[in-house]
Design a protein around this motif. Structure first.
Motif, PDB file in Angstrom:
ATOM      1  N   TYR A 109      52.806  17.167  20.967  1.00 58.37           N
ATOM      2  CA  TYR A 109      52.071  16.144  20.220  1.00 58.37           C
ATOM      3  C   TYR A 109      52.814  15.866  18.918  1.00 58.37           C
ATOM      4  O   TYR A 109      53.121  16.795  18.161  1.00 58.37           O
ATOM      5  N   TYR A 110      53.075  14.591  18.665  1.00 62.10           N
ATOM      6  CA  TYR A 110      53.733  14.165  17.427  1.00 62.10           C
ATOM      7  C   TYR A 110      52.818  13.182  16.698  1.00 62.10           C
ATOM      8  O   TYR A 110      52.084  12.416  17.332  1.00 62.10           O
ATOM      9  N   VAL A 111      52.890  13.205  15.375  1.00 57.23           N
ATOM     10  CA  VAL A 111      52.033  12.319  14.596  1.00 57.23           C
ATOM     11  C   VAL A 111      52.760  11.862  13.341  1.00 57.23           C
ATOM     12  O   VAL A 111      53.549  12.609  12.747  1.00 57.23           O
ATOM     13  N   SER A 112      52.514  10.613  12.958  1.00 60.83           N
ATOM     14  CA  SER A 112      52.987  10.091  11.684  1.00 60.83           C
ATOM     15  C   SER A 112      52.299  10.821  10.548  1.00 60.83           C
ATOM     16  O   SER A 112      51.139  11.238  10.682  1.00 60.83           O
ATOM     17  N   PRO A 113      52.966  10.982   9.394  1.00 61.82           N
ATOM     18  CA  PRO A 113      52.327  11.675   8.272  1.00 61.82           C
ATOM     19  C   PRO A 113      51.284  10.844   7.537  1.00 61.82           C
ATOM     20  O   PRO A 113      50.578  11.376   6.675  1.00 61.82           O
ATOM     21  N   LEU A 114      51.183   9.553   7.834  1.00 59.30           N
ATOM     22  CA  LEU A 114      50.183   8.742   7.151  1.00 59.30           C
ATOM     23  C   LEU A 114      48.797   9.156   7.620  1.00 59.30           C
ATOM     24  O   LEU A 114      48.561   9.419   8.804  1.00 59.30           O
ATOM     25  N   ARG A 115      47.858   9.190   6.685  1.00 58.63           N
ATOM     26  CA  ARG A 115      46.577   9.846   6.949  1.00 58.63           C
ATOM     27  C   ARG A 115      45.760   9.142   8.034  1.00 58.63           C
ATOM     28  O   ARG A 115      45.000   9.799   8.751  1.00 58.63           O
TER      29      ARG A 115
ATOM     30  N   ALA B 108      44.728  11.044  15.385  1.00 56.87           N
ATOM     31  CA  ALA B 108      45.160  12.092  16.319  1.00 56.87           C
ATOM     32  C   ALA B 108      44.108  13.193  16.417  1.00 56.87           C
ATOM     33  O   ALA B 108      43.792  13.669  17.511  1.00 56.87           O
ATOM     34  N   ARG B 109      43.538  13.589  15.274  1.00 54.63           N
ATOM     35  CA  ARG B 109      42.537  14.653  15.297  1.00 54.63           C
ATOM     36  C   ARG B 109      41.328  14.258  16.150  1.00 54.63           C
ATOM     37  O   ARG B 109      40.898  15.005  17.039  1.00 54.63           O
TER      38      ARG B 109
ATOM     39  N   PRO C 172      43.796  25.514  19.076  1.00 57.37           N
ATOM     40  CA  PRO C 172      43.685  24.511  18.016  1.00 57.37           C
ATOM     41  C   PRO C 172      44.694  23.375  18.208  1.00 57.37           C
ATOM     42  O   PRO C 172      45.728  23.555  18.861  1.00 57.37           O
ATOM     43  N   PHE C 173      44.371  22.220  17.634  1.00 53.20           N
ATOM     44  CA  PHE C 173      45.253  21.064  17.712  1.00 53.20           C
ATOM     45  C   PHE C 173      46.270  21.164  16.577  1.00 53.20           C
ATOM     46  O   PHE C 173      45.917  21.114  15.403  1.00 53.20           O
ATOM     47  N   GLN C 174      47.546  21.305  16.939  1.00 54.11           N
ATOM     48  CA  GLN C 174      48.603  21.508  15.955  1.00 54.11           C
ATOM     49  C   GLN C 174      49.790  20.582  16.242  1.00 54.11           C
ATOM     50  O   GLN C 174      50.854  21.033  16.666  1.00 54.11           O
ATOM     51  N   PRO C 175      49.615  19.282  16.021  1.00 49.49           N
ATOM     52  CA  PRO C 175      50.724  18.355  16.274  1.00 49.49           C
ATOM     53  C   PRO C 175      51.840  18.550  15.260  1.00 49.49           C
ATOM     54  O   PRO C 175      51.628  19.105  14.177  1.00 49.49           O
ATOM     55  N   LEU C 176      53.022  18.073  15.627  1.00 49.15           N
ATOM     56  CA  LEU C 176      54.167  18.123  14.721  1.00 49.15           C
ATOM     57  C   LEU C 176      54.238  16.819  13.938  1.00 49.15           C
ATOM     58  O   LEU C 176      54.292  15.734  14.528  1.00 49.15           O
ATOM     59  N   VAL C 177      54.209  16.925  12.632  1.00 49.47           N
ATOM     60  CA  VAL C 177      54.264  15.754  11.754  1.00 49.47           C
ATOM     61  C   VAL C 177      55.720  15.354  11.564  1.00 49.47           C
ATOM     62  O   VAL C 177      56.538  16.146  11.077  1.00 49.47           O
ATOM     63  N   LYS C 178      56.057  14.116  11.957  1.00 51.00           N
ATOM     64  CA  LYS C 178      57.432  13.619  11.896  1.00 51.00           C
ATOM     65  C   LYS C 178      57.528  12.475  10.892  1.00 51.00           C
ATOM     66  O   LYS C 178      56.837  11.456  11.014  1.00 51.00           O
TER      67      LYS C 178
ATOM     68  N   LEU D  35      54.748  13.654  26.523  1.00 52.17           N
ATOM     69  CA  LEU D  35      54.623  13.703  25.069  1.00 52.17           C
ATOM     70  C   LEU D  35      53.610  12.684  24.580  1.00 52.17           C
ATOM     71  O   LEU D  35      53.495  11.584  25.126  1.00 52.17           O
ATOM     72  N   SER D  36      52.906  13.047  23.513  1.00 55.06           N
ATOM     73  CA  SER D  36      52.000  12.119  22.838  1.00 55.06           C
ATOM     74  C   SER D  36      52.540  11.821  21.443  1.00 55.06           C
ATOM     75  O   SER D  36      52.915  12.742  20.714  1.00 55.06           O
TER      76      SER D  36
END
Length: 307
Positions: free
Chosen positions: A144-150, A156-157, A170-176, A248-249
């Motif tokens: 799981y990947y996510v943009s750092p913008l809130r 994603a959450r 737990p949900f632990q995406p990688l912030v890119k 991948l998400s």
């Protein structure tokens, strides 16, 4: 003679495997398409691997697709890999074009804009869609990947927590960092400090080298489409080179998805806020530096009409 200590240069060529999803088809109208009621757009069809995997026709469409992707990767040369990308656009945010150059007003803040109630509801729809597709055998995202913008972090959450997908509790995406929206000018596309995002999402994992302050936002210039494409070639190349998973998400933004679709050779497909588009991507690693083509300069701040 080549220097044996020099890191060899390589690049990726990306392309879309078409005929898998309705969004691949020119006849699908993006403005009328509903991913939630169409199995994310999955086309009922046969795959070349069906005879091996499902001779008795007892598997679901998603199960047969998952095996097909596995077979593609198993039989491909070492420099070629296939990944199924689920590209999700964040839900509706409080920002819009009229307010994008300001920080906020007495009631709202759109610097690194947050989701509206509608945006949260859209993310819940994604969550319910995943739950429904799990029952149909959809392959679970392995990364799981996510943009750092809130607005993306929250989308994603809500989209994945308590969804029943493996790897989300737990949900632990990688912030890119590079997974962001078009850079520059608009304050809604500037990001909060890392410590602020980290405090709001303490389980999220930040990629190595993620800076405390936003080093990419430029207040008086806007990233051109072609420059954004180059950024997403770099992002996808990094993911294909470092992530051995095949499903991948990526939770991101409209401009980001536009560039991803463009650089993988997919037809243009505009997503509504909260929308999701799956794409089966072939990535071929090639020696040497890739051609970037013409990259336009960033655009200056437009002149706004006076009221």
């Amino acid at each position: 003679m080549a220097n044996p200590n020099q890191t060899p240069q390589f690049h990726y060529h990306f392309s879309t495997v078409t005929g898998i999803f309705l969004q691949d088809e020119e006849t699908t109208d993006a403005s009328k398409f509903d991913f939630a009621s169409t199995d994310f757009g999955l086309i009922p069809r046969a795959y070349p691997s069906d005879a091996e995997f499902d001779p008795n026709n007892g598997k679901t469409q998603w199960e047969r697709l998952a095996y097909y992707i596995e077979a593609l990767n198993r039989h491909s040369p070492p420099d070629t890999q296939y990944k199924l990308l689920f590209l999700g656009r964040h839900g509706q945010g409080v920002h819009n074009c009229h307010y994008s150059l300001l920080n906020g007003d007495d009631d709202l803040t759109w610097f690194d804009a947050l989701l509206t109630d509608v945006g949260i509801s859209q993310a819940r729809t994604v969550n319910e869609t995943w739950k429904a597709q799990i029952k149909k055998g959809i392959p679970h995202p392995q990364s799981y990947y996510v943009s750092p913008l809130r607005r993306c972090c929250e989308t994603a959450r809500v989209s994945f927590e308590e969804s029943g997908l493996r790897g989300t509790e737990p949900f632990q995406p990688l912030v890119k960092e590079l997974l962001r929206e078009t850079l520059g000018l608009h304050t809604c596309d500037a990001r909060s400090p890392k410590s602020v995002v980290e405090a709001a999402y303490p389980k999220y994992v930040f990629e190595d080298g993620f800076s405390e302050e936003d080093r990419l936002h430029v207040p008086d210039l806007r990233e051109s489409d072609s420059a954004r494409d180059v950024r997403f070639i770099e992002l996808l190349s990094d993911i294909f080179a470092s992530d051995g998973n095949s499903v991948l998400s990526l939770t991101t933004h409209s401009g980001a998805i536009m560039s991803i679709l463009h650089v993988v050779g997919h037809r243009k497909f505009t997503l509504e806020t909260g929308g999701v588009i799956p794409v089966l991507v072939r990535g071929e690693r090639k020696e040497g530096k890739g051609e970037k083509g013409v990259v336009e300069p960033w655009w200056p701040k437009p002149e706004c009409p006076k009221n």
